[in-house]
Write a protein that holds these residues in place. Structure first.
Motif, mmCIF file in Angstrom:
data_model
loop_
_atom_site.group_PDB
_atom_site.id
_atom_site.type_symbol
_atom_site.label_atom_id
_atom_site.label_comp_id
_atom_site.label_asym_id
_atom_site.label_seq_id
_atom_site.Cartn_x
_atom_site.Cartn_y
_atom_site.Cartn_z
ATOM 1 N N LEU A 291 0.820 -1.196 0.000
ATOM 2 C CA LEU A 291 0.000 0.000 0.000
ATOM 3 C C LEU A 291 0.860 1.254 0.000
ATOM 4 N N GLN A 292 1.993 1.137 0.709
ATOM 5 C CA GLN A 292 2.872 2.312 0.766
ATOM 6 C C GLN A 292 3.561 2.560 -0.570
ATOM 7 N N MET A 295 0.866 4.280 -2.549
ATOM 8 C CA MET A 295 0.612 5.634 -2.064
ATOM 9 C C MET A 295 1.776 6.570 -2.358
ATOM 10 N N THR A 296 2.992 6.045 -2.221
ATOM 11 C CA THR A 296 4.156 6.870 -2.538
ATOM 12 C C THR A 296 4.105 7.285 -4.003
ATOM 13 N N GLY A 380 3.469 9.451 1.574
ATOM 14 C CA GLY A 380 2.909 8.190 1.094
ATOM 15 C C GLY A 380 2.919 7.123 2.182
ATOM 16 N N GLY A 384 -0.408 5.524 3.544
ATOM 17 C CA GLY A 384 -0.514 4.078 3.321
ATOM 18 C C GLY A 384 -0.940 3.386 4.600
#
Ligand code: ATP
Ligand code: MG
Lengths: 760, 277
Positions: A291-292, A295-296, A380, A384
């Motif tokens: 997820l990170q 998101m990043t 992010g 995340g």
């Protein structure tokens, strides 16, 4: 009453009777026929059945074979709402295919029909289908079976009309190559898949490439490196751009986008990718959750876009229309992320969601340090985590960056170990930097090109070398003197190549023929010029009139030509075009070899010269030592530039070395022999002269320079169009060297230059 | 035989200071060249201020200015002069170059490459130690007035390989290089010349940069300062920005559809609100 009812001589039922009689004893078809007749009788009148039977008889007479007939009968029995006439037309079509391509091909077609009929709703649509198949059977019978096997995919792209034009395009694209044809109609050829993806008529990457390059360059001052993005194997083209190094790969086609929105979409995609390249930096993945990662990427997208907008405010309006997520969409992680992406770009977008608001706030707080690439990772990472805590499911493999114009963001990361399925995508992206044979833009199949005579640097025995046409001196730089009779120019046979492919490549260049037509028109009309000292005209030539008056007064005989007229200056120019086809012209620039582009340029120029009515000859040259300077005569002064000349041009192959001086001397001698006011030699060459028996290329440079100077003294102007590389004024002199840095421009440039040069 | 020396030349003495925004050391250079009566060549793309600069220098040096735009059909007689018929006989009429030579003006030959080479050579004796103009027809050698000076302009653009000055012509001149000024200065010029606000001028200069990025890639030259001023004047006259850009820049600069579309998009991207072009 049905239009093609049985004729007067044949009573109703005659065809049917003939059909049953002919097939009476045939175990392989008898059963299928009875079954069909039973079905049809229940549905149709006797007249209608008769129409059908006449069609079926045609199939029998075409020797289509039992399996074909059985397939046709089964088709007839199963086709519910079909009209007799439409089914009869099917029989005729199948008979035609059988006649040209054999019964196996006809069988394949008939077996494909039940599925195909779903996409061929009426007799009109079916006519396209049969026209395509019959044409293919006639012109390339081995393509029928593979196409029949993939008919559903082709029809899915746009029904009957798309099917017929797909056949036409396939025949055009594959030329005479059987291997390519089979691959094409079996949809294994990427070109075939691209064609299908664009069957709706929308523009694709290829159509827009030049415009995109110009757009990107106008913005940032450097032309972006672009390539089309192809699906692996039979997979459809990916729908997200992808960046690898400096290379921006854009989908060959964005499916399902209304045609009018396609160009802005490509521009949006390019502008986004360029923003990454200008403002971004790669980061190590390290330990970070899926997820990170996503998101990043999302924050990084927003960051580089914000920076790009600072520089080019109008970009915001290019991007915002593609953001469509909004409150009320399903609460999934990707949806929420799409809303955040929108919120970060579009200040007018309102979203009450706490997560979206938090993202907006964090991003706004970072406004002062947007140029820090680590920012994306920080924000992010936080966001995340937040999504993670909302217990929304997230699957990185299924995740696609939104919206459409953004790239897959793979380029952001330095993977310690690239995840497998993506690894080869990256590989592929890097690969695209090296052009593949499909990317050649001359349409010539690369697999089956005949190995050229001149292409091999093999030793040639005396009798194999062409007839000697001339012997020339060469400059000996060390001795500072000419060595008489040093080089031997030989006539080399010019094999024919694929003129149609060259023609097609010429046609494919956008707006190109118009541009050249305009040049020719300008040349034909000639610049309206004021002609002085004319015997008659609209106006007095003051200088001449005064001279005449003075002559009269001083008792001399006046010159009576005292008028000015406006008229065309006659074009009186003779030209030899000289093409360097040495080994180095095999180099690829973009998708094509130097030689291919040279060829295209000369084809266009020759066309234009022919149209303008100028005298010219075309020669190609390559050398293999001083005794064997080969000259390929593609067109003589006396010949027209016709299809044969095109074919010879298309037949050129790269090989051997460049003894430029000898070639120039010969071209000069040829043009000298022609009567013309202005004499030109235009040499297209991609580099410095060299040859196998000369250690220092500078010797040949100097020799070529001497050749040029001596021609110039004799009234022949020599111009060098130097391709790529460093423009070398050494041979032709600075003023007569025309460096073309961008090879793609060569074809258009050369003609323009010629018409300027030939202006009197 | 009478000589109709140029009464009209007096009118060419420039009274009011022509606005010229110096970009580098060109004013000092030109003044130094003039002090030594050296012929000057102004090199640079179209519409970057060469003509304006000469006007300014003529004003500054208080010399009359004679300007001749060269073209393909320009003959030596068009420059030097010719006999005309009058009722009582023939009358010699000085050409603009001869007039400038006699009067001690600055003679500016614009786009000299356009003229044929046999025309160009008439300036040779004027631009070396002789400093005199021979009028063959008339059998006169006109010594240059001590204040006479010759300036030519020359655009070393796209066509230099085809049309070029003879080496012997080029080497007679000292050259001053011109280009479009840096954005801040160019914006100042646009503001001043068109009387528009700084924001608009800055935006237009950015538009100019977009087009100049395409120099050599389809565009022979990018949008000139002159074009930007035209666009600004259209806006000032009430035209919407997008229409002004279209008429003053996009349409004149290229006929190629791909190029026009790409440039229009790049221009739209560099403007604050999406100007639809
Ligand atoms: N440095 C400058 N100072 C003041 N005005 C300028 C300057 N540069 C350009 N301009 C403006 O640009 C316009 C065009 O300049 P000018 O006519 O001098 O161009 P040019 O270089 O002579 O062009 P061409 O080669 O086409 O003759 C001028 O009318 C003037 O308004
Ligand atoms: Mg991205």
């Amino acid at each position: 009453m049905i239009a093609d009812a049985p004729t007067l001589e044949a009573p109703v039922g005659a065809h049917r009777a003939a059909l049953t009689r002919l097939l009476a004893g045939r175990a392989d078809v008898g059963e299928a026929l009875s079954a069909a007749l039973a079905r049809l009788d229940a549905r149709w009148s006797a007249e209608e059945t008769e129409v059908w039977a006449s069609g079926a008889l045609g199939l029998v007479h075409a020797n289509a074979g039992g399996r074909c007939l059985a397939a046709y009968f089964r088709l007839s029995a199963s086709a519910r709402e079909q009209e007799a006439a439409a089914l009869a037309a099917d029989a005729r079509g199948a008979a035609e295919v059988a006649r040209h391509a054999g019964s196996a091909a006809a069988l394949a077609v008939l077996e494909a029909m039940p599925a195909a009929l779903l996409r061929l709703p009426d007799a009109g649509a079916r006519a396209f289908w049969w026209r395509g198949l019959v044409r293919l059977a006639r012109e390339a019978s081995d393509g029928v079976a593979p196409l029949a096997a993939h008919a559903h995919a082709v029809l899915a792209a746009g029904g009957g009309p798309a099917f017929e034009s797909f056949v036409a395009a396939g025949l055009r694209a594959t030329g005479g190559s059987r291997a390519r044809r089979t691959a094409f109609f079996a949809l294994e050829d990427p070109a075939a898949r691209r064609l299908l993806e664009r069957a709706g008529g929308a523009l694709g990457f290829e159509d827009l490439e030049r415009r995109l390059k110009l757009f990107g360059r106008a913005l940032w001052g450097v032309a972006p490196r672009l390539a089309g993005l192809e699906g692996a194997g039979l997979a459809p083209a990916p729908q997200r751009a992808s960046i690898a190094g400096e290379l921006i790969r854009l989908p060959h086609v964005y499916r399902g986008v209304p045609p009018a929105r396609v160009p802005p979409l490509y521009r949006a995609a390019l502008a986004h990718a360029q923003a990454h390249l200008v403002f971004g930096r790669r980061q190590k993945v390290g330990k970070i959750r899926p997820l990170q990662i996503a998101m990043t990427g999302l924050i990084e997208d927003a960051r580089v876009e914000a920076l790009a907008i600072r520089r080019f405010p109008g970009l915001r309006a290019l991007w915002t229309p593609w953001h469509e997520a909004r409150p009320g969409d399903a609460m999934t992680a990707p949806m929420l992320m799409a809303r955040l992406a929108r919120a970060l770009l579009d200040p007018d977008y309102e979203d009450p969601d706490g997560f979206v608001e938090k993202g907006r706030r964090l991003f706004a707080e970072a406004d002062g340090r947007l140029d820090d690439p680590l920012l994306s990772r920080a924000i992010g990472g936080l966001l995340g985590n937040d999504i993670g805590q909302m217990r929304l499911r997230f699957d990185l493999k299924a995740y696609v960056v939104e919206p459409l114009y953004r790239d897959d963001n793979l380029a952001l990361w330095e993977f310690d170990e690239p995840p497998d399925e993506r690894a080869d995508e990256i590989e592929q992206a890097v690969d695209a930097a090296r052009p593949t044979p499909e990317e050649r833009d001359d349409g010539r199949p690369s697999d089956e090109a005949p190995e050229p005579e001149a292409g091999r640097a093999r030793p040639v025995s005396a009798d194999e070398r062409g007839p000697v046409v001339a012997v020339y001196p060469e400059w000996d730089r060390a001795a500072g003197a000419e060595r008489p009779g040093w080089t031997t120019v030989r006539d080399a046979p010019a094999p024919h190549g694929d003129a149609a492919a060259l023609e097609a490549a010429l046609q494919r260049r956008h707006g190109f023929s118009e541009r050249i037509a305009r040049l020719v028109k300008g040349a034909r009309i000639g610049k309206a010029a004021r002609l002085r000292r004319q015997p008659e005209g609209f106006d007095l030539d003051l200088d001449a009139a005064v001279d005449a008056a003075i002559a009269l007064r001083t008792g001399d005989l006046p010159d009576e030509r005292i008028h000015r007229a406006s008229g065309k200056r006659a074009r009186d120019v003779a030209t030899v075009i000289l093409l360097d086809i040495s080994e180095s012209t095999r180099d690829r620039v973009g998708g094509a070899t130097v030689l291919e582009i040279e060829t295209l340029a000369v084809a266009a120029l020759a066309r234009a010269m022919e149209a303008a009515g100028d005298a010219f000859a075309v020669r190609a040259f390559a050398s293999c030592g001083r005794d064997d300077v080969r000259l390929f005569r593609l067109k003589d002064f006396a010949d027209r530039f016709d299809r044969d000349a095109m074919a010879r041009l298309a037949g050129l192959r790269s090989g051997l070395s460049t003894r430029l001086g000898a070639a120039l001397r010969h071209a000069g001698a040829e043009v000298e022999a022609v009567r013309a006011h202005r004499k030109l030699v235009i040499a297209l060459t991609d580099g410095e002269p060299s040859d196998i028996d000369v250690a220092d290329p500078l010797d040949l440079v100097e020799d070529a320079r001497r050749a040029t100077l001596s021609l110039r003294r004799r009234g022949v102007d020599v111009f060098g169009v130097t391709l790529g590389g460093a423009p070398s004024g050494a041979v032709f002199g600075r003023a007569n060297t025309i460096p073309v840095k961008k090879l793609e421009e060569l074809p258009a440039r050369v003609s323009e230059l010629y018409f300027r040069l030939a202006r009197l | 035989m009478t000589v109709d020396a140029s009464a009209h030349l007096a009118a060419e003495l420039i009274r009011d200071e022509p606005y010229y925004r110096p970009v580098g050391d060109e004013i000092d250079l030109f003044a130094a060249a003039y002090a030594g009566r050296l012929p000057v060549m102004l090199k640079g793309p179209t519409g970057c201020g060469k003509t304006r600069f000469v006007e300014h220098m003529a004003w500054r040096l208080k010399r009359p200015l004679v300007t001749v735009a060269a073209h393909e059909d320009l003959t030596a007689a068009d420059l030097a002069g010719r006999f005309l018929l009058a009722p009582e006989g023939t009358v010699w009429h000085d050409g603009p170059l001869t007039a400038a030579v006699r009067l001690g003006a600055i003679c500016y030959l614009d786009e000299i490459v356009e003229a044929r080479q046999d025309t160009t050579v008439v300036i040779h004796p004027l631009t070396d130690a002789r400093r005199a103009l021979p009028l063959d027809k008339k059998g006169e050698l006109v010594p240059a007035h001590p204040d006479f000076q010759l300036t030519i302009s020359y655009n070393p653009g796209y066509q230099s390989a085809v049309k070029d000055l003879k080496e012997s012509t080029k080497q007679r001149f000292v050259a001053i290089e011109f280009d479009y000024p840096e954005p801040a200065i160019e914006a100042e010029i646009v503001m001043r010349e068109a009387g528009v606000a700084a924001a608009l001028a800055g935006g237009l200069v950015d538009v100019g940069l977009r087009s100049r990025n395409l120099r050599g890639d389809g565009l022979a030259e990018g949008a000139s300062t002159r074009m930007l001023i035209h666009a600004a004047k259209l806006v000032r006259g009430g035209a919407p920005l997008d229409a002004a850009l279209r008429s003053a820049i996009l349409l004149p600069i290229t006929d190629e559809p791909d190029l026009r579309e790409a440039l229009a998009a790049a221009i739209a991207a560099s403007l604050p609100e999406a100007a639809r072009l």
